[in-house]
Design a protein around this motif. Structure first.
Motif, mmCIF file in Angstrom:
data_model
loop_
_atom_site.group_PDB
_atom_site.id
_atom_site.type_symbol
_atom_site.label_atom_id
_atom_site.label_comp_id
_atom_site.label_asym_id
_atom_site.label_seq_id
_atom_site.Cartn_x
_atom_site.Cartn_y
_atom_site.Cartn_z
ATOM 1 N N TYR A 105 15.105 233.852 67.829
ATOM 2 C CA TYR A 105 14.436 233.545 66.560
ATOM 3 C C TYR A 105 12.942 233.576 66.853
ATOM 4 O O TYR A 105 12.371 232.579 67.309
ATOM 5 C CB TYR A 105 14.868 232.178 66.026
ATOM 6 N N ASP A 106 12.318 234.729 66.654
ATOM 7 C CA ASP A 106 10.920 234.850 67.063
ATOM 8 C C ASP A 106 10.005 235.260 65.910
ATOM 9 O O ASP A 106 8.892 235.704 66.115
ATOM 10 C CB ASP A 106 10.781 235.819 68.252
ATOM 11 N N ARG A 107 10.519 235.046 64.682
ATOM 12 C CA ARG A 107 9.758 235.407 63.487
ATOM 13 C C ARG A 107 8.348 234.831 63.486
ATOM 14 O O ARG A 107 7.423 235.432 62.991
ATOM 15 C CB ARG A 107 10.539 234.855 62.281
ATOM 16 N N TYR A 108 8.200 233.623 64.024
ATOM 17 C CA TYR A 108 6.913 232.937 63.955
ATOM 18 C C TYR A 108 6.123 233.026 65.257
ATOM 19 O O TYR A 108 5.157 232.312 65.430
ATOM 20 C CB TYR A 108 7.128 231.466 63.571
ATOM 21 N N ARG A 109 6.573 233.887 66.179
ATOM 22 C CA ARG A 109 5.865 233.979 67.457
ATOM 23 C C ARG A 109 4.951 235.194 67.482
ATOM 24 O O ARG A 109 5.366 236.300 67.160
ATOM 25 C CB ARG A 109 6.874 234.084 68.605
ATOM 26 N N GLY A 110 3.699 234.943 67.908
ATOM 27 C CA GLY A 110 2.743 236.049 68.003
ATOM 28 C C GLY A 110 3.166 237.068 69.044
ATOM 29 O O GLY A 110 2.866 238.253 68.923
ATOM 30 N N ASP A 111 3.884 236.600 70.090
ATOM 31 C CA ASP A 111 4.234 237.508 71.190
ATOM 32 C C ASP A 111 5.646 238.062 71.046
ATOM 33 O O ASP A 111 6.285 238.427 72.020
ATOM 34 C CB ASP A 111 4.118 236.771 72.522
#
Ligand code: BES
Ligand code: ZN
Ligand code: ZN
Length: 502
Positions: free
Chosen positions: A141-147
């Motif tokens: 779940y990386d929708r909100y991660r810049g990287d």
């Protein structure tokens, strides 16, 4: 995510990596034996030196240094050969996937573990489970991660055995649908609570209906008032958001529809009986039951399960406001029974009471299975390992436990008993919503729900503490688990094959 298949001789396979099985007895079977032969016995020599552990969770990478078109062989431990289960195949694949993905491998092939020449499991089921393991391990779940990393490895299921062609085809279809039931549920649970009020959950259900040919009906506040959903409305009183009763229908067969009812508390602050800061930290996950039902409905539609199945989700927020329901309020819902609400944090049972009564009386669903992050008591009894199952129909309880095991989601039966029901009595209403006793909370809650149903076969799954995990596992990163979704899919597949009986 795309899943490919490959069939042919190992010598002809061009790949960055291939996952093959190794058993605790240091046995290299199936694709592992072929790889060993192609590498002139190098793998069995390494195994004899103790360099390839066969225990579950281990993954040993051997580089082939140009001696095979496949550049790495990843040997994953499956434990003892006589004790092989589908769940071990799932976990071993996940361990291999994680190991290779962490090394930056972008093209991962996986043999049909447990069935490629080992002849232990049915090839279709093994192929299906390998895909589940890999896709569950690939979830982020990386929708909100810049990287965030958009380049996921590609999965190819591989077999050197021509007769497994059909098993591969069907296995990919079923395995992907089941894994995506779980990952769909994980996405919903991981979503920040302000992004997912009840109407957004209803939007997700409408999206599923549009994409997969389900029939979706959403009842809003006015309609719910008209139909007498006063318990559900009472819980939502402190929220500035509209509640939603989501009904999602799959029409795949004859006869009454199986009911899957999921607790959809989009955030549980406890209401005026407010939780502690720590207790609230995971309460965006209080719609884990609803998420499991939505994920399951998606797979049930994709797999065209020959059975009628209806998902029912009461979706609310339990918040604090001048308008919130107050401890001491007495409210009568769909079933016509009055409830003295003594603790506003015992809200799940209130919304489920209305949803269950509606599912039985209006929608005439049978059997009915509800799934809910219902009680801290169940979580304390069983820990983060088992969900609780309660039921009025022993066959349904047994079936749920069986399909749960097959899904890698374990359930332990907990008691329903009139004496717990006695603890929910109050002199001034038909029932109260807490027992007031410090113990027996999971069964008291289950008996509370029981009071809103008639004779329809019913089971209740308490998954409190299971919808969000604080531990990283190969098949499940820290965060939302999607627990229960695959159990519900497998339950419906099983009921489509063999009805419930008496
Ligand atoms: N959503 C909680 C149950 C829960 C607790 C889920 C921990 C996941 C982790 C439920 O609404 C609740 O607050 N139940 C209370 C009931 C009590 C007030 C009778 C509980 O179990 O503490
Ligand atoms: Zn609560
Ligand atoms: Zn709750």
């Amino acid at each position: 995510m795309a899943v490919k298949s490959a069939l042919g001789k190992l010598e002809d396979l061009r790949a960055e990596a291939l996952i093959v099985p190794v058993y605790a007895e240091h046995e290299l079977l199936g694709a592992a034996a072929l790889a060993d032969a192609a590498l002139d016995g190098a793998l069995s020599e390494l195994a004899a030196q103790g360099g390839i552990p066969g225990k579950i969770g281990s993954a040993t990478v051997v580089h082939t240094l140009g001696r095979l078109g496949c550049r790495r062989i990843c040997l994953v431990g499956l434990g003892s050969q006589d004790e092989l289960t589908l769940d071990k195949v799932r976990k071993a694949t996940a361990a291999g996937w994680k190991r290779l993905a962490d090394e930056g491998v972008k093209d991962i092939h996986c043999a049909v573990l447990g069935a490629s020449g080992e002849a232990l499991l049915e090839p279709v089921q093994a192929a299906e489970t390998v895909i589940e393991g890999a896709l569950l391990a690939a979830y982020r779940y990386d929708r909100y991660r810049g990287d965030r990393d958009l380049g996921q490895p590609v999965l190819t299921v591989y077999t050197p055995f021509g007769e497994q062609r059909e098993a591969l085809r069907r296995g990919i279809e079923v395995g992907r649908a089941k894994a995506e039931a779980t990952t769909f549920a994980r996405d919903l649970v991981n979503t920040p609570p302000s992004e997912l009020p009840p109407v957004a959950l209803a939007e997700a259900a409408r999206g599923l209906a549009a994409d997969h040919g389900l029939v979706c009906t959403v009842l809003g506040e006015d309609e719910l008032r008209r139909l007498g959903f006063e318990l559900m409305l009472a819980v939502n009183r402190g929220s500035g958001q509209e509640p939603a009763l989501i009904v999602l229908e799959h029409r795949g067969g004859q006869g009454p529809a199986v009911g899957l009812v999921g607790k959809g508390v989009c955030f549980d602050s406890g209401g005026l009986s407010i939780k502690s800061a720590d207790g609230m930290m995971t309460m965006k996950g209080d719609m884990g039951g609803a998420a499991a039902v939505l994920g399951a409905m998606k797979a049930i539609a994709e797999l065209k399960v020959p059975l009628n199945v209806t998902g029912v989700i009461p979706a609310v927020q339990n918040l604090v406001d001048a308008n919130s329901v107050m401890p001491g309020d007495i409210v009568t819902g769909v079933a016509g029974k009055s409830v003295e609400i003594l603790n506003t944090d015992a809200e799940g049972r209130l919304i489920l009471a209305d949803a269950l009564a509606y599912a039985e009386r209006e929608l005439q669903l049978s059997p009915i299975v509800d799934i809910a992050t219902l009680t801290g008591a169940c979580m304390r009894a069983l820990g983060p390992i088992y969900g609780g199952v309660f039921g009025t129909h022993p066959g349904l309880v047994t079936r749920l436990r069986q399909v749960g095991l097959q899904s890698g989601e374990k359930f332990w039966e907990m008691p329903l008993d009139d004496e717990y029901g006695e603890m929910m009595k109050t002199p001034i209403a038909d029932l109260k919503n807490i027992s007031g006793d410090l113990s027996g909370g999971a069964s008291c809650a289950a008996m509370f729900l029981r009071a809103f149903l008639g004779e329809t076969p019913w089971a209740h799954l308490d998954i409190a503490g299971l919808s969000i995990s604080d531990r990283d596992k190969a098949w499940q990163p820290k965060g939302a688990t999607g627990f229960g979704a695959r159990t519900l899919v497998n339950l419906c597949l099983s009921l489509a094959k063999t009805g419930l009986g008496q």
